[in-house]
Design a protein around this motif. Sequence first.
Motif, PDB file in Angstrom:
ATOM      1  N   PRO A 153       0.815  -1.350   0.078  1.00 54.34           N
ATOM      2  CA  PRO A 153      -0.019   0.001   0.060  1.00 54.34           C
ATOM      3  C   PRO A 153       1.002   1.345   0.198  1.00 54.34           C
ATOM      4  CG  PRO A 153      -0.765  -1.549   1.763  1.00 54.34           C
ATOM      5  CD  PRO A 153       0.690  -2.159   1.229  1.00 54.34           C
ATOM      6  N   PRO A 154       0.408   2.397  -0.709  1.00 50.27           N
ATOM      7  CA  PRO A 154       1.312   3.566  -0.965  1.00 50.27           C
ATOM      8  C   PRO A 154       1.202   4.188   0.651  1.00 50.27           C
ATOM      9  CG  PRO A 154      -0.390   3.488  -2.475  1.00 50.27           C
ATOM     10  CD  PRO A 154      -0.592   2.271  -1.705  1.00 50.27           C
ATOM     11  N   LYS A 155       2.335   4.728   0.984  1.00 52.60           N
ATOM     12  CA  LYS A 155       2.460   5.357   2.328  1.00 52.60           C
ATOM     13  C   LYS A 155       2.498   6.795   2.070  1.00 52.60           C
ATOM     14  CE  LYS A 155       4.766   1.429   4.595  1.00 52.60           C
ATOM     15  NZ  LYS A 155       6.046   1.085   5.349  1.00 52.60           N
ATOM     16  N   ALA A 156       1.549   7.568   2.444  1.00 53.71           N
ATOM     17  CA  ALA A 156       1.384   8.840   2.222  1.00 53.71           C
ATOM     18  C   ALA A 156       1.143   9.867   3.630  1.00 53.71           C
ATOM     19  CB  ALA A 156       0.451   9.337   1.270  1.00 53.71           C
ATOM     20  N   GLU A 157       1.715  10.853   3.613  1.00 55.79           N
ATOM     21  CA  GLU A 157       1.351  11.758   4.902  1.00 55.79           C
ATOM     22  C   GLU A 157      -0.220  11.933   5.036  1.00 55.79           C
ATOM     23  OE1 GLU A 157       2.065  16.157   6.944  1.00 55.79           O
ATOM     24  OE2 GLU A 157       3.127  15.358   4.907  1.00 55.79           O
ATOM     25  N   ARG A 158      -0.834  11.659   6.311  1.00 56.52           N
ATOM     26  CA  ARG A 158      -2.208  11.402   6.348  1.00 56.52           C
ATOM     27  C   ARG A 158      -2.736  12.753   6.340  1.00 56.52           C
ATOM     28  NH1 ARG A 158      -5.728   8.519  10.971  1.00 56.52           N
ATOM     29  NH2 ARG A 158      -7.748   9.521  10.712  1.00 56.52           N
ATOM     30  N   GLY A 159      -3.827  13.086   5.479  1.00 58.66           N
ATOM     31  CA  GLY A 159      -4.373  14.323   5.260  1.00 58.66           C
ATOM     32  C   GLY A 159      -5.633  14.312   6.059  1.00 58.66           C
ATOM     33  N   GLY A 160      -6.595  15.357   5.942  1.00 55.69           N
ATOM     34  CA  GLY A 160      -7.804  15.489   6.620  1.00 55.69           C
ATOM     35  C   GLY A 160      -8.858  14.291   6.380  1.00 55.69           C
ATOM     36  N   GLU A 161      -9.845  14.361   7.173  1.00 53.88           N
ATOM     37  CA  GLU A 161     -10.938  13.365   6.863  1.00 53.88           C
ATOM     38  C   GLU A 161     -11.811  13.557   5.801  1.00 53.88           C
ATOM     39  OE1 GLU A 161     -11.705  10.629   8.846  1.00 53.88           O
ATOM     40  OE2 GLU A 161      -9.551  11.265   9.599  1.00 53.88           O
ATOM     41  N   LEU A 162     -11.977  14.829   5.499  1.00 52.98           N
ATOM     42  CA  LEU A 162     -12.448  15.058   3.927  1.00 52.98           C
ATOM     43  C   LEU A 162     -11.627  14.975   2.749  1.00 52.98           C
ATOM     44  CD1 LEU A 162     -14.848  16.208   2.546  1.00 52.98           C
ATOM     45  CD2 LEU A 162     -14.140  18.248   2.776  1.00 52.98           C
ATOM     46  N   VAL A 163     -11.864  14.270   1.847  1.00 49.69           N
ATOM     47  CA  VAL A 163     -11.032  14.083   0.625  1.00 49.69           C
ATOM     48  C   VAL A 163     -11.345  14.834  -0.283  1.00 49.69           C
ATOM     49  CG1 VAL A 163     -10.141  12.450  -1.341  1.00 49.69           C
ATOM     50  CG2 VAL A 163     -10.684  11.589   1.110  1.00 49.69           C
ATOM     51  N   LEU A 164     -12.582  14.929  -0.657  1.00 48.37           N
ATOM     52  CA  LEU A 164     -13.212  15.874  -1.595  1.00 48.37           C
ATOM     53  C   LEU A 164     -14.858  16.191  -1.311  1.00 48.37           C
ATOM     54  CD1 LEU A 164     -14.996  14.779  -4.266  1.00 48.37           C
ATOM     55  CD2 LEU A 164     -12.573  13.875  -4.724  1.00 48.37           C
ATOM     56  N   GLU A 165     -15.217  17.255  -2.046  1.00 45.68           N
ATOM     57  CA  GLU A 165     -16.626  17.722  -1.982  1.00 45.68           C
ATOM     58  C   GLU A 165     -17.075  18.148  -3.244  1.00 45.68           C
ATOM     59  OE1 GLU A 165     -19.868  19.485   1.207  1.00 45.68           O
ATOM     60  OE2 GLU A 165     -17.835  19.901   1.550  1.00 45.68           O
ATOM     61  N   THR A 166     -18.207  17.732  -3.735  1.00 43.43           N
ATOM     62  CA  THR A 166     -18.783  18.364  -5.048  1.00 43.43           C
ATOM     63  C   THR A 166     -20.108  19.103  -4.719  1.00 43.43           C
ATOM     64  OG1 THR A 166     -19.765  16.609  -6.095  1.00 43.43           O
ATOM     65  CG2 THR A 166     -17.593  16.487  -6.315  1.00 43.43           C
ATOM     66  N   ARG A 167     -20.366  19.905  -5.390  1.00 48.26           N
ATOM     67  CA  ARG A 167     -21.496  20.967  -5.413  1.00 48.26           C
ATOM     68  C   ARG A 167     -22.069  21.262  -6.771  1.00 48.26           C
ATOM     69  NH1 ARG A 167     -18.555  23.559  -1.513  1.00 48.26           N
ATOM     70  NH2 ARG A 167     -18.158  25.203  -2.912  1.00 48.26           N
ATOM     71  N   ASP A 168     -23.221  20.607  -7.076  1.00 43.51           N
ATOM     72  CA  ASP A 168     -24.057  21.119  -8.228  1.00 43.51           C
ATOM     73  C   ASP A 168     -23.227  20.732  -9.673  1.00 43.51           C
ATOM     74  OD1 ASP A 168     -26.464  21.793  -9.608  1.00 43.51           O
ATOM     75  OD2 ASP A 168     -25.893  23.825  -9.709  1.00 43.51           O
ATOM     76  N   LEU A 169     -22.690  19.533  -9.636  1.00 45.52           N
ATOM     77  CA  LEU A 169     -21.447  19.168 -10.437  1.00 45.52           C
ATOM     78  C   LEU A 169     -22.462  18.814 -11.963  1.00 45.52           C
ATOM     79  CD1 LEU A 169     -18.546  18.976 -10.607  1.00 45.52           C
ATOM     80  CD2 LEU A 169     -18.766  16.526 -10.273  1.00 45.52           C
ATOM     81  N   CYS A 170     -21.765  19.248 -12.966  1.00 42.80           N
ATOM     82  CA  CYS A 170     -22.449  19.149 -14.463  1.00 42.80           C
ATOM     83  C   CYS A 170     -21.402  18.695 -15.161  1.00 42.80           C
ATOM     84  CB  CYS A 170     -23.388  20.214 -14.926  1.00 42.80           C
ATOM     85  SG  CYS A 170     -23.888  20.060 -16.436  1.00 42.80           S
ATOM     86  N   ALA A 171     -21.544  17.654 -16.127  1.00 39.04           N
ATOM     87  CA  ALA A 171     -20.649  17.262 -16.970  1.00 39.04           C
ATOM     88  C   ALA A 171     -21.071  16.861 -18.591  1.00 39.04           C
ATOM     89  CB  ALA A 171     -19.651  16.090 -16.514  1.00 39.04           C
ATOM     90  N   GLY A 172     -20.425  17.168 -19.479  1.00 38.48           N
ATOM     91  CA  GLY A 172     -20.890  16.874 -20.812  1.00 38.48           C
ATOM     92  C   GLY A 172     -19.996  17.377 -21.610  1.00 38.48           C
ATOM     93  N   TYR A 173     -19.977  17.102 -23.165  1.00 38.37           N
ATOM     94  CA  TYR A 173     -19.198  17.449 -24.189  1.00 38.37           C
ATOM     95  C   TYR A 173     -19.770  18.003 -25.250  1.00 38.37           C
ATOM     96  CZ  TYR A 173     -16.521  13.492 -22.057  1.00 38.37           C
ATOM     97  OH  TYR A 173     -15.628  12.846 -21.149  1.00 38.37           O
ATOM     98  N   GLY A 174     -19.132  19.328 -25.448  1.00 36.89           N
ATOM     99  CA  GLY A 174     -19.580  20.210 -26.301  1.00 36.89           C
ATOM    100  C   GLY A 174     -21.110  20.795 -26.194  1.00 36.89           C
ATOM    101  N   ASP A 175     -21.891  20.799 -27.358  1.00 36.33           N
ATOM    102  CA  ASP A 175     -23.205  21.156 -27.011  1.00 36.33           C
ATOM    103  C   ASP A 175     -23.989  20.032 -26.866  1.00 36.33           C
ATOM    104  OD1 ASP A 175     -22.405  23.735 -27.639  1.00 36.33           O
ATOM    105  OD2 ASP A 175     -22.576  23.747 -29.902  1.00 36.33           O
ATOM    106  N   ALA A 176     -23.621  18.678 -26.614  1.00 41.71           N
ATOM    107  CA  ALA A 176     -24.403  17.637 -26.159  1.00 41.71           C
ATOM    108  C   ALA A 176     -24.949  17.774 -24.871  1.00 41.71           C
ATOM    109  CB  ALA A 176     -23.490  16.323 -26.433  1.00 41.71           C
ATOM    110  N   LYS A 177     -26.073  16.877 -24.818  1.00 47.97           N
ATOM    111  CA  LYS A 177     -26.794  16.936 -23.559  1.00 47.97           C
ATOM    112  C   LYS A 177     -26.024  16.409 -22.483  1.00 47.97           C
ATOM    113  CE  LYS A 177     -30.858  14.523 -21.168  1.00 47.97           C
ATOM    114  NZ  LYS A 177     -31.698  13.721 -21.429  1.00 47.97           N
ATOM    115  N   ALA A 178     -25.992  17.132 -21.355  1.00 48.06           N
ATOM    116  CA  ALA A 178     -25.318  16.825 -20.298  1.00 48.06           C
ATOM    117  C   ALA A 178     -25.347  15.382 -19.875  1.00 48.06           C
ATOM    118  CB  ALA A 178     -25.596  17.775 -18.709  1.00 48.06           C
ATOM    119  N   LEU A 179     -24.383  14.749 -19.318  1.00 51.97           N
ATOM    120  CA  LEU A 179     -24.267  13.283 -18.918  1.00 51.97           C
ATOM    121  C   LEU A 179     -24.954  12.969 -17.517  1.00 51.97           C
ATOM    122  CD1 LEU A 179     -20.458  12.345 -20.171  1.00 51.97           C
ATOM    123  CD2 LEU A 179     -22.737  11.326 -20.964  1.00 51.97           C
TER     124      LEU A 179
END
Length: 391
Positions: free
Chosen positions: A59-85
Amino acid sequence: SELRAFEIQDDFLRKEDQFIKKHMGSQRTAEAKGRLKKLENLVRLPRPYNDVRRPMIHPPKAERGGELVLETRDLCAGYGDAKALFDGVDLRIARGDRIGILGENGAGKTTLLKILAGRMAPRSGVVEFGHKAACGYYDQDTSELRKDGTPYTEIRRDHPTLTDLEIRSHLALFLFRGNDIDASVASLSGGERARLCLARLVLTKPSWLAMDEPTNHLDLAARTALEEMLSAFQGALVFVSHDRQFLDGLCTQILEVGGGEVRRIDGNYSDWHALKMREEAARVATRDAPKPAEKQKATAAATASAAARGRKSEPAASPRSSSSGKVRNPYLFEKLEARIMTLEQELKVLQESTTSEEVYRHVAKLKEAQIRIAEIERDLATAYHEWETWQ
């Protein structure tokens, strides 16, 4: 060498098997069946006796960070003018989370993973990373490897301060020994490239991992070593995979991508699969149930008929008992579910048996197990397709 020839054929068989599973039951069914027939007539190379080694992935040994890794808010994804995934996605990933991403091809699984890993920008929305959240990203295409490089130079360019001995010792853990460390990346098999990518990944010392189809191209020994490493890894793990056993062994949560949204479900693949079956059964029951107005008319007609005959009315036949379609026979649907569970259990037992010394050192037993595994996987592909298209 015998080992190299075996790995090249094994790589070819894996790709053919993926094509067959993907297109069996689609518009390319005829082509899939043709490839399946060719595979059945192909002379399989026996696994070399000396191919009992397995990578040692720590297992990789890294310095321990905070309990929160990441958080997303109102995330939207898509390519070009196509409908959002997908749109409006709010996620919170904490240290120690084990999350598998599921969804149909093209739904946006890899896109979501890349956005979470910081490899791709969303169409809109916010991704905020926690304190010292360093992501280690594994790409199933192994595209970050230089084709003109070698296992040795790939490690050297990332870690110029390592000594020659340290690089050789590290590569040996991933089965690159002797002249193997100087082999051209372009000449490596899919399994060898995957092992090299893993060798690079653990040296980055990530605090959390984002992996796209990490078991693709890996043989059983390497897959088992990877699963053991990930089980011992203390950071968060988010990955895309079609390997049901791998998902069952590692996941505590599932992200289901589809229909323009991302749904979070507690549990592993089996829990998710059971939930989908219950939801499908409820949908079928709701669709087949008579509407209130129709039910009242049927009851009134039955009552009037019974009164005319001078006896109690009999309950109307259940719509599901009709022979007009499969959805009207839940008994067959339950049999299909039971068959899938039986096949999955048999597959799990067989795959585990191939790691035992009694089997992998006995060519005849190993070949028999591999043939049966291939048969079960084909049967499961057909059964899954039937379940998914049940109407």
